[in-house]
Write an enzyme that holds these catalytic residues in place. Structure first.
Site, PDB file in Angstrom:
ATOM      1  N   LYS A   1     -71.099 -28.870  33.943  1.00 12.20           N
ATOM      2  CA  LYS A   1     -71.214 -30.335  34.303  1.00 12.20           C
ATOM      3  C   LYS A   1     -71.533 -30.243  35.876  1.00 12.20           C
ATOM      4  O   LYS A   1     -70.606 -29.880  36.840  1.00 12.20           O
ATOM      5  CB  LYS A   1     -69.671 -30.928  34.058  1.00 12.20           C
ATOM      6  CG  LYS A   1     -69.675 -32.315  34.013  1.00 12.20           C
ATOM      7  CD  LYS A   1     -69.720 -33.170  35.258  1.00 12.20           C
ATOM      8  CE  LYS A   1     -68.958 -33.457  36.177  1.00 12.20           C
ATOM      9  NZ  LYS A   1     -68.956 -33.946  37.310  1.00 12.20           N
TER      10      LYS A   1
ATOM     11  N   GLU B   1     -63.429 -21.916  43.540  1.00 12.48           N
ATOM     12  CA  GLU B   1     -64.072 -21.646  45.002  1.00 12.48           C
ATOM     13  C   GLU B   1     -63.808 -23.022  45.515  1.00 12.48           C
ATOM     14  O   GLU B   1     -64.660 -24.160  45.315  1.00 12.48           O
ATOM     15  CB  GLU B   1     -65.496 -21.505  44.805  1.00 12.48           C
ATOM     16  CG  GLU B   1     -66.044 -20.139  44.112  1.00 12.48           C
ATOM     17  CD  GLU B   1     -65.739 -18.813  44.773  1.00 12.48           C
ATOM     18  OE1 GLU B   1     -65.324 -18.927  46.021  1.00 12.48           O
ATOM     19  OE2 GLU B   1     -65.829 -17.700  44.233  1.00 12.48           O
TER      20      GLU B   1
ATOM     21  N   GLU C   1     -60.671 -30.059  56.299  1.00 15.15           N
ATOM     22  CA  GLU C   1     -62.165 -29.891  55.938  1.00 15.15           C
ATOM     23  C   GLU C   1     -63.015 -31.102  55.893  1.00 15.15           C
ATOM     24  O   GLU C   1     -62.732 -32.175  55.401  1.00 15.15           O
ATOM     25  CB  GLU C   1     -62.500 -29.212  54.608  1.00 15.15           C
ATOM     26  CG  GLU C   1     -63.913 -29.014  54.449  1.00 15.15           C
ATOM     27  CD  GLU C   1     -64.127 -28.320  52.832  1.00 15.15           C
ATOM     28  OE1 GLU C   1     -63.397 -28.610  52.018  1.00 15.15           O
ATOM     29  OE2 GLU C   1     -64.748 -27.373  52.867  1.00 15.15           O
TER      30      GLU C   1
END
Lengths: 290, 485
Positions: free
Chosen positions: B189, B263, B394
């Site tokens: 996807k 990840e 982040e």
């Protein structure tokens, strides 16, 4: 007149010391013939947290030379050999036959020899120098995850216990172990052997107690890097995986009986892989390395 | 191309990439080797973030579509693909690598149009590297028994893979290539804002003649991804994306035996020591944070400079930032392209405001941004506290937070004081010190005197909350094999 035997008080093993549980609680697991094995500490959440602090402060274990770790694991075997008959007695008290007890103790001691040898070999066997298509030196090596919580096998009270702990510490991790709830005696005696085997305090911490009660606290602890667990029910697995997202601690469930597997792969299971790059000057490589 | 105010007339002449590309008006799912209309007949559009213009529309995947795709993947796993020898599997994967190389220019342009990254990056890094991943992994297919000695080679089954928008084509390659080499089948996807190159990859896979159902591509947003992850017949979940979503995924499959690799995010420390080659270090810092507009999970978003060289480093860094060309991603001169989506631009701007509110000093080179599209100039914050939001979270944009340090133990402590552990960089001329620091950093990839380098042979992945599992190299194969103990 018959001499009165000195009975033993069973304690926890945290940071190289033998405290009683701070909770003051105990339980009496049943041994052979329905006889209580003793008053065993029922470790608490607070005990677990103290043990994690001890394990974290002992992580310099991972920075020792693998050769040195190897010698210390070998020393554990030496200490166990001297206590072989004590372990056999305890296994028998916990329901093993004499022959099975003898065999389990021998297996356990030999496991120490096996993993002692791996300490300075798994890195060499499984690391890699990676041939990247640029002017760089690139290599991947294993590094211990840090503090590992262990749910020890419930049935295999000595060989299974050591088969779980040894690969973790051979790889330079420290650990907090929750011993078999129904068969805790060998774990307690093991801690006495460890305390006299040159293994720094805090590398292995051993608690006795109730898995159901401590499971959530183990899963959610923010300073535990991984959990290695044996004989885990499906609901306990789900709970550990769910709670592990708190800090993404690695949840590792042993499919095989750690008493029976001798392999370097359990060592790798609690290792991270670190890849390092550095430019190499080359008059033939095209372009700058930077 | 955007002209910088500070540039005189002798600035770079526009050099737009002008090769024609073929983008269909509408794309369906690629399921069981066929282009398949979405069951709900719904489509959503994908736009060029540099112009705001619609490029195409793609199918919105429903649970039913995902189910069809998983069934196709299962049939292929139980059928042709599962029974095929490693040698033959490898030959198919080699074909994919070659077909990508042949169409590399076209894919690079579409990647840049759909995602906003500079053409220089998609042309020189994303697409060639993706082809190399297929080429590298293809060779493993008939050699797997050498990868993990004494461990029986056992594939997992159907892999459900959900990938992000920052390296759309490269991430597809990172995921698909090792999965196929190890004998699994795939339902992939792609991200909702960047689905086009994955669909072009489907064309390549069809051209390569892979058996039907080995690779299935279903497009859609978060719900489609959740359907892939939660499908009961998926054996393996591989996700690249944010730490928040990664945690949700782990939670949602907690009561299954699916094998997961994640990840996730990062907040990499890039450390410059007093003896570092400063010009190269500054170049590395720029590459570390402004590469791909900072939409990089391993971006060097925290810069640590030793105090006695701080002034020199900052002067040179600002000088270098002044020369960065921000603008048309299709222009070969462009260094910093368009921000991938409006939503991401809002996030970045929120963090910039947060940085100012936290008392840090901001520097942005003067540059004229194009009137349309999503843009953010390269940004650096100085006087940043270790506890500041911009030093902790982040941002996923071209925003650098600078801190200083005096001693090596201090910088190791600061660098590791984060829940993330994906990557790090160290600039230092002394080998013994450099390797002391690289050894002490809790990060899966550490660059010494370089930054943001990638290679198919080099394992990539994080420590701590940056996820687990590795992609690339020998170790990356482990993500798609049963290595349970």
């Amino acid at each position: 007149m018959k001499r009165i035997e000195v009975l033993k008080t069973y304690k926890l093993y945290i940071g190289g010391k033998f405290p009683r549980t701070e909770s003051g609680r105990y339980y009496q697991p049943e041994g052979r013939g329905g006889k209580a094995l003793g008053n065993i500490c029922q470790g608490s959440r607070k005990d677990f947290r103290n043990a994690v602090v001890a394990a974290r402060s002992a992580t310099s274990w991972g920075k020792r030379d693998p050769f040195n770790r190897s010698q210390i694991l070998y020393r554990i075997a030496e200490m166990l050999e001297g206590r072989a008959s004590q372990f056999e007695d305890e296994l028998k008290q916990q329901g093993s036959t004499a022959a099975a007890a003898r065999k389990e103790v021998e297996t356990a001691i030999d496991q120490c020899i096996y993993y002692a040898g791996w300490c300075d070999k798994y890195q060499q066997t499984f690391s890699s120098v990676n041939p990247v298509a640029s002017a760089h030196f690139n290599f991947s090596v294993y590094q211990p995850m840090g503090v590992v919580a262990v749910l020890a096998p419930e049935k295999s009270a000595l060989a299974g216990l050591l088969g779980t702990i040894l690969p973790i510490i051979a790889g330079g991790n420290t650990c907090v172990v929750l011993a078999s709830e129904s068969k805790p005696l060998c774990a307690i005696t093991l801690s006495e052997a460890l305390a006299t085997s040159d293994l720094p305090g805090g590398v292995v911490n051993i608690l006795t107690g109730n898995r159901d009660e401590l499971l959530e606290h183990i899963g959610t602890h923010m300073d535990v890097n991984a959990v290695v667990a044996s004989d885990v029910s499906d609901s306990h697995k789900a709970s550990l995986r769910e709670n592990a997202i708190s800090n993404l601690k690695r949840a590792i469930f042993c499919k095989e009986d750690p008493a029976k597997t001798e392999s370097p792969y359990p060592i790798l299971a609690t290792q991270e892989i670190k890849t390092t790059w550095h430019p190499v000057e080359s008059s033939i490589a095209a372009g700058g390395g930077y | 191309m955007a002209k910088k105010k500070s540039s005189p007339d002798w600035g770079l002449a526009p050099a737009p990439e002008s090769s024609p590309v073929n983008i269909a008006k509408r794309y369906d799912h690629f399921i069981n080797g066929k282009w398949t209309k979405p069951s709900a007949r719904k489509y959503f559009s994908t736009t060029n973030p540099a112009t705001g213009r619609k490029l195409s529309e793609v199918a919105e995947g429903s649970k039913k579509d995902v189910d069809t795709a998983v069934k196709a993947a299962r049939a292929a796993y139980n059928g042709a693909w599962g029974k095929m020898s490693g040698r033959e599997r490898g030959k198919y994967i080699y074909r994919i690598a070659r077909l990508i190389q042949e169409r590399a220019r076209e894919f690079a342009i579409i990647e840049t149009m759909d995602g906003g990254k500079p053409i220089r990056e998609s042309r020189d890094i994303d697409i060639p590297l993706a082809a190399n991943h297929f080429f590298y992994n293809a060779g493993w297919a008939d050699k797997l028994e050498y990868a993990f000695p004494n461990m029986p080679v056992k594939s997992l089954g159907v892999a459900g893979q959900v990938i992000p928008w920052n390296f759309p084509f490269l991430m597809a390659a990172w995921k698909i290539a090792p999965a196929l080499a190890t004998g699994n089948t795939v339902v992939l996807k792609p991200a909702e804002t960047t689905p086009l190159t994955a669909l072009k990859l489907a064309e390549v896979i069809a051209d390569a003649g892979l058996p039907d159902g080995v690779v299935n591509i279903v497009t859609g947003a978060g719900e489609t991804g959740a359907a892939v992850v939660n499908h009961p017949d998926v054996d393996k979940v591989a996700f690249t994306g944010s730490t928040g979503v990664g945690k949700l995924i782990q939670k949602s499959v907690a009561n299954t035996e699916k094998k997961i690799t994640l990840e996730l995010g990062g907040k990499a420390a890039n450390i410059i020591l007093e003896d570092a080659p400063i010009d190269q270090a500054v170049e590395g810092v720029v590459n570390g944070i402004y590469f791909n507009q900072g939409h990089v999970c391993c971006a060097g978003s925290r810069l640590f400079v030793q105090e006695n060289i701080y002034d020199e480093v900052m002067w040179k860094l600002k000088q270098r930032m002044d020369t960065l060309v921000v603008g048309d991603p299709l222009d070969k001169n462009t260094d910093v392209g368009a921000i991938n989506s409006k939503a991401q631009l809002r996030t970045i701007n929120r963090y910039i405001k947060e940085g100012l509110k936290g008392g840090a000093d901001i520097y942005q080179p003067e540059c004229e941004l194009p009137a349309k599209g999503n843009w953010c100039p390269p940004t650096v914050f100085t006087n940043v506290a270790q506890s500041a939001v911009i030093a902790r979270e982040e941002i996923f944009g071209p925003v650098l937070a600078v801190q200083t340090f005096r001693t090596v133990p201090e910088v190791i402590e600061k660098a590791n004081n984060t829940p993330y552990g994906l990557s790090a960089g160290v600039w230092c001329d002394k080998g013994s010190r450099l390797f002391q620091i690289t050894g002490a950093l809790d990060a899966g990839v550490v660059w010494g005197n370089t930054f943001n380098k990638f290679d198919p042979t080099s394992p990539f992945g994080g420590f701590k909350e940056s996820g687990y599992g590795r992609e690339g190299g020998l170790h990356g194969l482990g993500a798609y094999l049963d290595l349970s103990i």
